[in-house]
Design a protein around this motif. Sequence first.
Motif, PDB file in Angstrom:
ATOM      1  N   ALA A 159      87.944  44.744 145.051  1.00 45.41           N
ATOM      2  CA  ALA A 159      87.460  43.595 144.279  1.00 45.41           C
ATOM      3  C   ALA A 159      88.456  43.191 143.200  1.00 45.41           C
ATOM      4  O   ALA A 159      88.254  42.182 142.525  1.00 45.41           O
ATOM      5  N   ASP A 215      83.642  40.733 147.357  1.00 40.35           N
ATOM      6  CA  ASP A 215      85.095  40.889 147.309  1.00 40.35           C
ATOM      7  C   ASP A 215      85.697  40.293 146.037  1.00 40.35           C
ATOM      8  O   ASP A 215      86.902  40.054 145.967  1.00 40.35           O
ATOM      9  N   SER A 216      84.866  40.022 145.028  1.00 43.14           N
ATOM     10  CA  SER A 216      85.364  39.424 143.792  1.00 43.14           C
ATOM     11  C   SER A 216      84.470  39.858 142.637  1.00 43.14           C
ATOM     12  O   SER A 216      83.393  40.436 142.839  1.00 43.14           O
ATOM     13  N   PHE A 217      84.926  39.566 141.426  1.00 41.30           N
ATOM     14  CA  PHE A 217      84.133  39.896 140.247  1.00 41.30           C
ATOM     15  C   PHE A 217      82.777  39.196 140.311  1.00 41.30           C
ATOM     16  O   PHE A 217      81.746  39.784 139.961  1.00 41.30           O
ATOM     17  N   THR A 274      80.909  38.135 142.954  1.00 42.91           N
ATOM     18  CA  THR A 274      79.945  38.684 143.913  1.00 42.91           C
ATOM     19  C   THR A 274      79.487  40.081 143.509  1.00 42.91           C
ATOM     20  O   THR A 274      78.323  40.435 143.681  1.00 42.91           O
TER      21      THR A 274
END
Length: 392
Positions: free
Chosen positions: A35, A91-93, A95
């Motif tokens: 992430a 896959d990111s801050f 989410t």
Amino acid sequence: MGKLSDNIRKLYLFSFLQMTLFPMAIITLFWKDHAGLSLTQILLLQSIFSVATLALDYPAGYVSDRLGYRCALNIASVLGMVGWGIYIWADSFATVLLAEIILGMSLSFISGSDSALLFETLRAQGEEQSYARHQGRMHGFAQAGEAAGAVLAGVIYAFQPRLPFILQVAVWGAGLLVTRQLVESPRAHAPLRSHLAEALATARYAFLDNRHLRYTILLNTVLGVASFYPVWLIQPYMQHAGVPVAWFGPVWAGANLTVAVCALASHRMHNRLGDRGMVLLFLLLVVVGYLGLGLAGGIWGFLFYYLLTCMRGLRGPMMLAHTQRESASANRAATLSLQSVSFRLLFVVTGPLVGKLADQGGVGHSFYLLFYAFLGTLPMLAVLFLRHAPRR
């Protein structure tokens, strides 16, 4: 009454499932490697998680007292399935943040409800004096569950980084099957007045009217935070020290087994040492644990973390027993939630700062600074707690 007594075994099982967290032993690595989060962002993320929990904790406890502990635990199980399900594609801050907020909501509905149902079940059977023993067993089952989930976590993560989260959704599905079989216990109900007036009255009683309850909550809050920072910092600490990734699962399992064993032994040690002896032991474990983590940088330095997990296991049943004895039956879950609110609020205020210190000065240096912080605060709270504790 026979069905009511089954609650105890079912709460043991729910505690085991709730803490069978396959991702926990590797989640900091997942956040960093998949992430793209820094340690500052990780501690910020956990602060936001705490804000979500903080915003709902007391209202959820209040709702639990009104709608029933079983209903609250059912809601928590559904939210747990949703939160961990989001991680399957996170896959990111953003989410990860969404998943953490939903998991924070889940934790809010558990906070206080499981312990309150245990106490009320025992009280209905005239066995409330055995609460600390059963609460210790619940802690023991919980930590055994986390240890079981952690043993192969590193291997599963290496095989497929998303697989631990898929398994976690299945675990919460099993948890929902358990909570649906719980039975509500007979208990007192709050007097007829507005919800806001009742909620404010409970908070006033906990923090103003009852001094022993006030200092129980404050001491438990700081001790809880002392055992919580390393949960998010120990993985990068071990990574920096060169601990092989394959060790991460067994190390995490060992930490949780330490909590389990100490939780099971807590009521016996409390009977032997009393409040004063137990509190002094808590302080000793925190001071030595943080000093060791700050000064020892080798591959085995993480073993000082086990002193903090030992404190965590010993603390839970004893401090919860103090809180339960001072809580009114009609507002038991709400009072227990206030304790969680206090803990989350302190972490929200301090967590990002600790993460920034770890990013800038290293994890070991941040542990060393925390040693001084706890050395300056815990003795004062311990004195206030013991001064107002009832004689046993």
